[in-house]
Design an enzyme around this catalytic site. Structure first.
Site, short mmCIF file in Angstrom:
data_model
loop_
_atom_site.label_atom_id
_atom_site.label_comp_id
_atom_site.label_asym_id
_atom_site.label_seq_id
_atom_site.Cartn_x
_atom_site.Cartn_y
_atom_site.Cartn_z
N ASP A 45 -6.25 2.05 7.90
CA ASP A 45 -7.68 1.74 7.96
C ASP A 45 -7.97 0.26 8.12
O ASP A 45 -9.02 -0.12 8.67
CB ASP A 45 -8.39 2.23 6.69
CG ASP A 45 -8.37 3.74 6.56
OD1 ASP A 45 -7.84 4.41 7.47
OD2 ASP A 45 -8.88 4.26 5.55
N GLY A 99 -0.51 4.32 0.35
CA GLY A 99 -1.29 5.40 0.94
C GLY A 99 -0.55 6.05 2.09
O GLY A 99 0.68 5.96 2.19
N PHE A 100 -1.29 6.68 2.99
CA PHE A 100 -0.65 7.38 4.10
C PHE A 100 0.17 6.43 4.97
O PHE A 100 1.29 6.74 5.36
CB PHE A 100 -1.70 8.08 4.96
CG PHE A 100 -2.31 9.28 4.30
CD1 PHE A 100 -1.54 10.37 3.95
CD2 PHE A 100 -3.67 9.31 4.02
CE1 PHE A 100 -2.11 11.48 3.34
CE2 PHE A 100 -4.24 10.41 3.41
CZ PHE A 100 -3.46 11.50 3.07
N ALA A 105 -7.05 9.64 8.09
CA ALA A 105 -5.71 9.76 7.53
C ALA A 105 -4.67 9.86 8.63
O ALA A 105 -3.57 9.30 8.52
CB ALA A 105 -5.64 10.99 6.62
N GLY A 150 0.81 -1.20 0.00
CA GLY A 150 0.00 0.00 0.00
C GLY A 150 0.85 1.26 0.00
O GLY A 150 1.76 1.40 0.82
N GLU A 180 -19.51 16.62 2.63
CA GLU A 180 -18.68 17.50 1.79
C GLU A 180 -19.18 17.53 0.35
O GLU A 180 -19.26 18.60 -0.26
CB GLU A 180 -17.22 17.03 1.87
CG GLU A 180 -16.58 17.32 3.21
CD GLU A 180 -15.30 16.53 3.47
OE1 GLU A 180 -14.53 16.94 4.33
OE2 GLU A 180 -15.10 15.48 2.82
#
Length: 454
Positions: A316, A16-17, A327, A14, A178
Site C-alpha cells: 500500500d 503484512g501481506f 491485499a 512490515g 461491509e
C-alpha cells in the site's frame, strides 16, 4: 579451508501481506532475513470488519508472525517499529516497545509498512470516530457496537435512546459498506428479541460518502447494485457529503451545495482515507524520494527508490501506476521484491523485468448471501458474488486452523444469524460511554527477538 562468508542481510519492514510474501520468496535463499513489525502478528486485514462485528475471533484473522514463518529457518522476527533509515550506512533505526533502540544493518531493504487511517487534517476526530486498520481498532469497534445497544436499553429518555441506536459510518469504500451491512444484520437479526425495552431492528445505520456512489472503484453497475442492496437492508446513504465535525454525540456534514446538517449518533466509525506512516516520510527525506498526496513513495518500475537499487517499496505504501491499496497488490509486489533479491543472490545479472500487477479482482461482502465481485470484465453480485467472495477469502487466509475456524464460524453465522464473538470489555475507568471515548489500549508486550540467523 573455506572462509566463513557472512550471508546477505535482508531487512523487511512490515509483517503484512507484502512483508510476508517477500519473506516467503526468500525462504530457500542463502540470505539472513529480519522481519520488523510493531506487532507480533500477521493480520488478515480484509476480514477485520468480521472480527469487529462478532463473526470471527481475533485468532481467526491474526496469526503470530513467528508461527507463520517458523519453517523459514533463515528468517528472524523483531518486535519493533522502524523510525528512520540511514541510507549511507545502510542502517535501519527501530524502537522496541520498551523504548530501547535497535540498529539493523542491511544489504537489501524491502519496505511494506502499509498505510494508516487518515482524518484529512482533523486528527481530533479519532477520539470519537475510530478507524479500522488494526486488531485493537476492530475490538474497539466491536465494543462500541454492542455496548450501544446495551446503553439504549437503559437510556433515560427517547432522544438518548435514539442516539444510541444510530450508527454513522464515514466512507463508502469496501470497509464502510461491509460494516454498514453487518450492523444492519446485527440489529435486525442477531439481537432480535434479546432486549426488553428497545427493538434493535429500529436502529438506524447512516453511511456518508463524499463521492456520488459507494464502491466507486468497482464500476458504476456494481456500485448501483451495492447501493440497492444496502438500501434494501435499511442503510441510509448520504452521498456527496463531507464531514466537517465529529463529537461524542454525533457529526455534522456538508452537502455539495454547502448546506450543513447535524446528525445525532453516539457511534461514529471512520472508514474514509489513508495516509502513510511516519517511516515513509523519514525514508523519503533520507533518499530524496517523491511522495504522493497520501504519503506513498513513488517508485521505479522495479519497485526501487530512484538512486537506491537496494531499497524496494511494496504494498500500500508504494506509488506506481495508480495501483489500488489491495491485499493482492501487496502480495504480488512483496513476492516480486523477494524474488528479485533471490535472483541477485543467485548471480542472475539480467535486469529484472518491471513489476506487473495481475488484477485478480475486488470483492466486498454486504450481507448474508450478498456480495459484489469485480474480476476484469466479470461483474458478480448477489448469491453468486457471495460464493466467489467466500472462495477468495478462504484461499488466502493464513493457516489451516484459520480456514477451518472461519468455515465453522461462517456456517453458524449464516445458518442461524448468531455471532459467537460478541464479548467486549470496558476500561478500568468505566469506559465513560457518555463521552463516547474508547477504552485506552494497554502497553504493548515486550519481546526481544534473537539475532538474525547465520
Amino acid at each position: 579451508m573455506q572462509d566463513h562468508v557472512t550471508p546477505r542481510r535482508v531487512v523487511i519492514l512490515g509483517g503484512g501481506f507484502a512483508g510476508l510474501f517477500a519473506a516467503r520468496a526468500l525462504r530457500r535463499s542463502p540470505v539472513a532475513v529480519t522481519v520488523v513489525d510493531r506487532r507480533a502478528h500477521h493480520l488478515f486485514q480484509p476480514l477485520l470488519y468480521q472480527c469487529a462485528s462478532g463473526i470471527l475471533s481475533e485468532g481467526q484473522i491474526a496469526q503470530p508472525l513467528r508461527t507463520v514463518l517458523r519453517r523459514h529457518h533463515n528468517v528472524s522476527c523483531l518486535l519493533a517499529e522502524a523510525t528512520d533509515v540511514d541510507v549511507e550506512a545502510r542502517l535501519v533505526h527501530a524502537r522496541r516497545p520498551d523504548g530501547g533502540a535497535v540498529e539493523l544493518p542491511y544489504d537489501d531493504l524491502i519496505v511494506g509498512v502499509g498505510m494508516r487511517q487518515s482524518y484529512f487534517g482533523h486528527d481530533e476526530f479519532a477520539a470519537h470516530a475510530p478507524g479500522m486498520k488494526t486488531l485493537n481498532d476492530a475490538l474497539d469497534i466491536r465494543r462500541r457496537i454492542y455496548q450501544a445497544f446495551e446503553m439504549a436499553e437503559t437510556a433515560a429518555d427517547a432522544r438518548e435512546r435514539q442516539q444510541w441506536l444510530t450508527f454513522a459510518l464515514v466512507g463508502g469504500g469496501p470497509t464502510g459498506v461491509e460494516l454498514a451491512g453487518q450492523i444492519r444484520e446485527i440489529a435486525g437479526h442477531t439481537l432480535d428479541r434479546e432486549f426488553r425495552t428497545i427493538d434493535s431492528a429500529h436502529a438506524r445505520v447512516l453511511l456518508f460518502e463524499g463521492a456520488d456512489e459507494v464502491l466507486g472503484a468497482f464500476g458504476r453497475p456494481l456500485a448501483h447494485r451495492a447501493a440497492r442492496t444496502l438500501r434494501s437492508l435499511g442503510v441510509e446513504l448520504h452521498l456527496g457529503t463531507k464531514v466537517t465535525d465529529v463529537d461524542a454525540h454525533g457529526l455534522t456534514v456538508q452537502d455539495q451545495d454547502g448546506a450543513t446538517t447535524r446528525f445525532e449518533a453516539r457511534t461514529v466509525l471512520w472508514t474514509a482515507g489513508v495516509e502513510a506512516p511516519p517511516i515513509a516520510a523519514a525514508l523519503a527525506r533520507a533518499t530524496g524520494a517523491t511522495q504522493d498526496r497520501a504519503g506513498r513513495i513513488v517508485v521505479e518500475p522495479d519497485l526501487t527508490v530512484p538512486g537506491h537499487p537496494e531499497i524496494r517499496i511494496t504494498g500500500d505504501v508504494m506509488s506506481l501506476n495508480k495501483l489500488p491499496g489491495l491485499a493482492e497488490v501487496a502480495m504480488q509486489s512483496g513476492a516480486y521484491a523477494g524474488r528479485v533479491v533471490r535472483h541477485a543472490v543467485e548471480g542472475r545479472t539480467k535486469q529484472p523485468k518491471p513489476f506487473r500487477y495481475w488484477d485478480l479482482g475486488s470483492a466486498a461482502y454486504i450481507s448474508r448471501g450478498r456480495a459484489v465481485v469485480k474480476a476484469g470484465p466479470l461483474h458478480l453480485s448477489g448469491a453468486i458474488g457471495w460464493l466467489v467472495w467466500l472462495f477468495i477469502h478462504l484461499a488466502f487466509l493464513t493457516g489451516f486452523r484459520s480456514r477451518l475456524g472461519a468455515v465453522l464460524s461462517w456456517s453458524v453465522a449464516f445458518a442461524t444469524s448468531s455471532r459467537r464473538e460478541r464479548a467486549f470489555t470496558l476500561s478500568d475507568a468505566g469506559a465513560d460511554a457518555g463521552r463516547g471515548e474508547g477504552a485506552p489500549a494497554g502497553p504493548a508486550p515486550v519481546q526481544k527477538a534473537p539475532p538474525p540467523p547465520p
